[in-house]
Design a protein around this motif. Structure first.
Motif, mmCIF file in Angstrom:
data_model
loop_
_atom_site.group_PDB
_atom_site.id
_atom_site.type_symbol
_atom_site.label_atom_id
_atom_site.label_comp_id
_atom_site.label_asym_id
_atom_site.label_seq_id
_atom_site.Cartn_x
_atom_site.Cartn_y
_atom_site.Cartn_z
ATOM 1 N N ILE A 92 -2.938 8.085 2.122
ATOM 2 C CA ILE A 92 -3.427 9.448 2.303
ATOM 3 C C ILE A 92 -4.805 9.605 1.677
ATOM 4 N N GLU A 93 -4.996 9.022 0.505
ATOM 5 C CA GLU A 93 -6.285 9.126 -0.173
ATOM 6 C C GLU A 93 -7.372 8.382 0.600
ATOM 7 N N SER A 94 -7.039 7.190 1.106
ATOM 8 C CA SER A 94 -8.031 6.369 1.783
ATOM 9 C C SER A 94 -8.367 6.875 3.179
ATOM 10 N N ILE A 95 -7.346 7.275 3.942
ATOM 11 C CA ILE A 95 -7.551 7.634 5.346
ATOM 12 C C ILE A 95 -7.808 9.122 5.532
ATOM 13 N N TRP A 96 -7.140 9.953 4.770
ATOM 14 C CA TRP A 96 -7.265 11.408 4.938
ATOM 15 C C TRP A 96 -8.068 12.077 3.816
ATOM 16 N N GLY A 97 -8.597 11.284 2.907
ATOM 17 C CA GLY A 97 -9.395 11.847 1.827
ATOM 18 C C GLY A 97 -8.596 12.716 0.880
ATOM 19 N N GLY A 98 -7.314 12.448 0.744
ATOM 20 C CA GLY A 98 -6.487 13.190 -0.191
ATOM 21 C C GLY A 98 -5.942 14.497 0.327
ATOM 22 N N ARG A 99 -6.220 14.826 1.619
ATOM 23 C CA ARG A 99 -5.707 16.083 2.157
ATOM 24 C C ARG A 99 -4.189 16.016 2.313
ATOM 25 N N LEU A 113 2.076 10.750 8.954
ATOM 26 C CA LEU A 113 1.843 9.419 8.405
ATOM 27 C C LEU A 113 2.637 8.370 9.182
ATOM 28 N N SER A 114 3.896 8.680 9.470
ATOM 29 C CA SER A 114 4.738 7.748 10.228
ATOM 30 C C SER A 114 4.179 7.510 11.625
ATOM 31 N N THR A 115 3.653 8.568 12.233
ATOM 32 C CA THR A 115 3.071 8.439 13.575
ATOM 33 C C THR A 115 1.890 7.477 13.570
ATOM 34 N N ARG A 116 1.036 7.567 12.552
ATOM 35 C CA ARG A 116 -0.126 6.680 12.460
ATOM 36 C C ARG A 116 0.306 5.233 12.215
ATOM 37 N N ILE A 117 1.312 5.041 11.354
ATOM 38 C CA ILE A 117 1.787 3.679 11.082
ATOM 39 C C ILE A 117 2.383 3.071 12.347
ATOM 40 N N THR A 176 11.216 -2.024 14.337
ATOM 41 C CA THR A 176 12.449 -2.817 14.257
ATOM 42 C C THR A 176 12.157 -4.238 13.793
ATOM 43 N N GLU A 177 11.218 -4.906 14.459
ATOM 44 C CA GLU A 177 10.897 -6.285 14.087
ATOM 45 C C GLU A 177 10.081 -6.360 12.796
ATOM 46 N N GLN A 178 9.108 -5.458 12.654
ATOM 47 C CA GLN A 178 8.219 -5.444 11.491
ATOM 48 C C GLN A 178 7.659 -6.844 11.238
ATOM 49 N N ARG A 179 7.169 -7.441 12.312
ATOM 50 C CA ARG A 179 6.664 -8.812 12.252
ATOM 51 C C ARG A 179 5.345 -8.912 11.489
ATOM 52 N N LEU A 180 4.509 -7.887 11.632
ATOM 53 C CA LEU A 180 3.195 -7.900 10.993
ATOM 54 C C LEU A 180 3.063 -6.842 9.892
ATOM 55 N N ILE A 181 3.671 -5.687 10.107
ATOM 56 C CA ILE A 181 3.605 -4.613 9.103
ATOM 57 C C ILE A 181 5.020 -4.294 8.656
ATOM 58 N N LYS A 182 5.286 -4.521 7.387
ATOM 59 C CA LYS A 182 6.632 -4.349 6.841
ATOM 60 C C LYS A 182 6.702 -3.087 5.988
ATOM 61 N N THR A 183 7.734 -2.293 6.199
ATOM 62 C CA THR A 183 7.968 -1.098 5.387
ATOM 63 C C THR A 183 8.899 -1.444 4.231
ATOM 64 N N LEU A 184 8.481 -1.077 3.034
ATOM 65 C CA LEU A 184 9.326 -1.254 1.848
ATOM 66 C C LEU A 184 9.757 0.132 1.391
ATOM 67 N N PRO A 185 11.028 0.482 1.582
ATOM 68 C CA PRO A 185 11.511 1.841 1.277
ATOM 69 C C PRO A 185 11.103 2.306 -0.115
ATOM 70 N N ARG A 186 10.594 3.528 -0.155
ATOM 71 C CA ARG A 186 10.192 4.221 -1.384
ATOM 72 C C ARG A 186 9.007 3.548 -2.097
ATOM 73 N N LYS A 187 8.407 2.556 -1.440
ATOM 74 C CA LYS A 187 7.251 1.899 -2.041
ATOM 75 C C LYS A 187 5.997 2.003 -1.177
ATOM 76 N N VAL A 192 0.858 -1.182 0.000
ATOM 77 C CA VAL A 192 0.000 0.000 0.000
ATOM 78 C C VAL A 192 0.898 1.237 0.000
ATOM 79 N N SER A 193 0.767 2.057 -1.009
ATOM 80 C CA SER A 193 1.647 3.218 -1.156
ATOM 81 C C SER A 193 1.258 4.351 -0.220
ATOM 82 N N ARG A 194 2.177 5.291 -0.057
ATOM 83 C CA ARG A 194 1.919 6.474 0.759
ATOM 84 C C ARG A 194 0.715 7.236 0.222
#
Length: 454
Positions: A51-58, A65-69, A81-92, A45-47
């Protein structure tokens, strides 16, 4: 649809995330983000999509965004650090990578869901050791060793004391059975046609114990607790504790507008309370229920007198101070109300009722124009009881009055998901005196600024 992963159950329909028997407190945006990630877990799921889904494109900053994740990760016992359930893929973007099982929710109240069937299996596994009879599925009765479907529940006559929400009597009770069986083995739960569905006094006591573990901070929890308490009373009408607990549940539904017929429910609660008083007139719980119903009947001075007298005998009973606080507030006495709410918080800082006096403290500050203090207390109440609705509405008002428009809008959106038809004219957490209604004008102005329609 339920999404089950690790020790969590995500229910988007009820806007609940549960870990075992406990609800996990989440801000509305954080909850929505978790739902979106799980529903689209087959891909990144891209940045921009978030933003479009949760913030309505604002426009949203990277830090927001990082705080919410990070908040989503924290809620499900994950971390960056572990990213056991939610994994960050840089620039994606990010992707939910945990194993998820989906279970369909059944809408028919008389249908047997996997949860209900599992409840029966677990209870039946214990019955041999306790020499208990066989157990029937919810919606059936054991007759001569065979399971037979019961007749549909007929509407209860308005004069009867047995007034409960039928939709809670099957699915909700089965769910609570499963959540509670880790520490509690139920007795004989089968309803028998020959015995008139009578069960043991011991089972009634266990039902009371289970029902008291349910935090009545949402309509669903209220309906489940009320159904269990009604069941306990039906089993043992001489149990003053069961009668008092049922009174509390019915009155809680009236005060929070979860009741479908407030007049009939107040009548049922009053009759139930009279039975309890005739059995145990000196009981702390019974007399506490009396204070509760007097507030629902808007007899504020009588309620204050009854609660104050009871507090002489039970000085550490925080519930009484909470009740007097709301009575004072309804009478337009915010300073006196604030003192009572703070005393309740001092006496029982870890109570499951804490959200209710946190809300009261926040409302007093909101009425007095101390908006930052109001936000602090109302945010705590909203986190502890996200589906109680009123704390979130008051929080929206406070945010709007200090110009935090986006947060006001988000809080109001969450509130209107719970109460979609509310307008400024119909918003009524309680009806108080003219003095109270006058002080509520500032609260209503905040809701108007937040976007609640006329």
């Amino acid at each position: 649809m339920l999404y089950i992963f690790d020790d969590f159950v995500l229910d988007p329909g009820r806007r609940e995330l549960r870990s075992g028997a406990s609800a996990v407190a989440m801000e509305p945006q954080v909850f929505d983000l978790l739902v979106h990630l799980i529903r689209h877990r087959e891909r990144v799921v891209s940045r921009d999509e978030m933003i479009e889904s949760i913030w309505g494109g604002r426009i949203v900053s990277e830090s927001a965004l990082s705080t919410r994740i990070n908040a989503v990760r924290s809620a499900i016992s994950d971390n960056g650090t572990e990213q056991r359930l939610i994994k960050t893929l840089p620039r994606k973007g990010v992707r939910f990578v945990g194993d998820v099982r989906e279970e369909q929710k059944l809408t028919e109240a008389t249908s047997v869901s996997p949860l209900e069937r599992r409840a029966v299996e677990i209870i039946d596994a214990h019955r041999t050791a306790e020499d208990l009879p066989a157990l029937a599925l919810p919606g059936t009765a054991m007759i001569e060793g065979y399971s037979e479907a019961l007749s549909p529940v007929e509407p209860t006559p308005s004069g009867s004391r047995h007034v409960l929400a039928p939709r809670a009597t099957v699915a909700a009770i089965a769910a609570i059975c499963v959540l509670s069986l880790g520490t509690l083995t139920w007795g004989y739960l089968a309803r028998s046609a020959e015995s008139g569905r009578r069960m043991s006094i011991e089972t009634a006591a266990k039902l009371i114990h289970v029902s008291e573990e349910i935090h009545m901070n949402s309509r669903e929890n209220y309906e489940a607790a009320r159904a269990l308490r009604q069941w306990a009373v039906d089993l043992d009408r001489h149990n003053a504790e069961a009668l008092a607990d049922l009174t509390f549940a019915i009155v809680t539904g009236v005060l929070n507008h979860w009741s479908e017929n407030e007049v009939a429910d107040l009548h049922a609660a009053d009759l139930t309370l009279q039975d309890a008083l005739s059995i145990a007139p000196g009981s702390m719980k019974v007399r506490g229920a009396q204070c509760h119903i007097l507030r629902a009947m808007r007899q504020y001075e009588a309620a204050i007198k009854a609660c104050s007298e009871l507090a002489q005998s039970f000085p550490k009973y925080a519930f009484l101070h909470k009740e007097v606080g709301y009575d004072r507030l309804m009478m337009g006495q915010p300073n006196e109300a604030l003192a009572e709410f703070l005393e309740a918080d001092r006496l029982e800082p870890n109570s499951q009722l804490r959200w209710s006096w946190q809300q009261g403290i926040g409302v007093v500050y909101l009425m007095q124009g101390q908006d930052q203090k109001a936000i602090e207390w109302l945010a705590r109440a909203a986190l502890e009881a996200p589906n109680a609705a009123n704390p979130v509405a008051y929080l929206a008002s406070a945010y709007a009055l200090v110009g935090r428009e986006q947060e006001a809008h988000e809080a109001l959106v969450h509130y209107r998901k719970l109460w979609p038809n509310t307008t400024l004219e119909t918003f009524r957490p309680s009806i108080g005196t003219a003095a109270f209604n006058s002080k509520m004008q500032r609260v209503l102005e905040g809701l108007r600024l937040a976007g609640l329609p006329e």
